[in-house]
Enzyme design. Structure first.
Site, PDB file in Angstrom:
ATOM      1  N   ASP A  53       9.171 -10.541  -0.462  1.00  0.00           N
ATOM      2  CA  ASP A  53       8.025 -10.413  -1.352  1.00  0.00           C
ATOM      3  C   ASP A  53       8.397  -9.737  -2.668  1.00  0.00           C
ATOM      4  O   ASP A  53       7.834 -10.049  -3.716  1.00  0.00           O
ATOM      5  CB  ASP A  53       6.913  -9.632  -0.655  1.00  0.00           C
ATOM      6  CG  ASP A  53       6.161 -10.475   0.366  1.00  0.00           C
ATOM      7  OD1 ASP A  53       6.429 -11.684   0.447  1.00  0.00           O
ATOM      8  OD2 ASP A  53       5.312  -9.913   1.082  1.00  0.00           O
ATOM      9  N   SER A 110      -1.837  -0.482  -1.302  1.00  0.00           N
ATOM     10  CA  SER A 110      -3.239  -0.104  -1.163  1.00  0.00           C
ATOM     11  C   SER A 110      -3.673  -0.070   0.299  1.00  0.00           C
ATOM     12  O   SER A 110      -4.389   0.845   0.731  1.00  0.00           O
ATOM     13  CB  SER A 110      -4.127  -1.071  -1.959  1.00  0.00           C
ATOM     14  OG  SER A 110      -5.494  -0.798  -1.762  1.00  0.00           O
TER      15      SER A 110
END
Length: 297
Positions: A77, A195
């Site tokens: 990623d 997050s």
């Protein structure tokens, strides 16, 4: 008939995946695909194995021709996030072969890449538009021309164990003064990254929202809040060291507290290639082990 062309981007990886890269290049050669490869990545590959010499090199996003079908990211990623800087606002879609571990963005597993590429070249895929964030400062050119983030923009304390205070104004109205280690402003794409580990919610791509998530806030009543992607967020930071760290995906800068920030939706989107067999919820179930009894592992 004009040859199909793609771009390939990657970063240094473990030698254990070299056979997969060799398999990929052999497949593309059989398909007579014209390949543009990032020069730094090509230099790395030549140190790993006998790399083909018929590639066309590109050095930055300025060199990418508009006619290529897509950019293929080789890695995890993090590599996909870096690949965003290669395509920027060109509209070139990105597909990611996962040489890493988790793979929310790089969704094609290396063992399935040939089948996946067959589908992509046959047109059996969809394009998923993803919003980005853009950050600007009142007295500095932050991150140059790469002031955008697909995952998140984060403010951290710098060189101190003391918390910082982040005064956040949303669309001209005071939202909160966050007394914390920092705050994260995440896109739906980034809602499953940093997050999430700080207690933020998972947001579906395309929902038209961002999320503000405090990092270790002093007041436990301060919770993450979801805001419209059309919002404009202004931040002013107080710190004992008069400095703070700003990160924009994998990029970071140390700024003076005199630098005020403005964060809004970027003026362009990134398009990710998704196979018809992919789905957001199946990815969540697989990567986050939803529905599995972890006591059995």
């Amino acid at each position: 008939m004009q040859r199909k062309s793609i771009a390939i981007y990657g970063r240094a990886f473990n030698s254990s995946v070299v056979p997969y890269v060799e398999q990929l290049f052999s497949y593309l050669n059989e398909k007579d695909i014209l390949i543009y490869i990032h020069s730094d990545f090509y230099d790395f590959l030549k140190q790993q194995f006998e790399c083909p010499d018929n590639f066309l090199l590109y050095y930055s996003h300025h060199d990418l021709p508009s006619g290529i079908l897509f950019l293929l990211s080789l890695g995890g990623d993090g590599t996909m996030l870096s690949a965003v800087s290669q395509v920027r606002d060109s509209g070139i879609p990105i597909a990611g072969i996962n040489f890493g571990r988790l793979g929310f963005l790089a969704s094609i597993h290396k063992s399935e890449m040939i089948h996946a590429l067959d589908n992509i070249f046959s047109g059996n895929y969809t394009l998923q538009a993803r919003d980005l964030l853009e950050v600007t400062g009142n007295d500095s050119k932050i991150f140059g021309h790469e002031n955008f983030a697909l995952n998140d923009i984060t403010v951290f304390r710098h060189d101190t164990s003391s918390m910082i205070t982040v005064h956040a104004t949303l669309n001209g109205e005071l939202l909160n003064a966050y007394w914390a280690d920092g705050i994260i402003i995440a896109t739906p794409t980034g809602s499953t990254a940093y997050s999430l580990s700080c207690g933020g919610p998972i947001i579906m791509p395309g929902s038209g929202n961002f999320v503000i998530t405090p990092i270790s806030p002093h007041n436990l009543n301060v919770r993450p809040i979801i805001i419209s992607a059309d919002s404009e967020l202004e931040l002013e930071i107080e710190s004992r060291t008069d400095k703070y760290i700003l990160s924009c995906d994998s990029k970071s800068e140390t700024l003076e507290t005199t630098t005020k920030l403005c964060i809004r939706r970027a003026p362009f989107r990134i398009h990710l290639i998704r196979l018809t067999s992919d789905s957001f919820f199946s990815t969540l179930r697989e990567k986050l082990l939803w529905g599995l009894d972890v006591r059995n592992y």
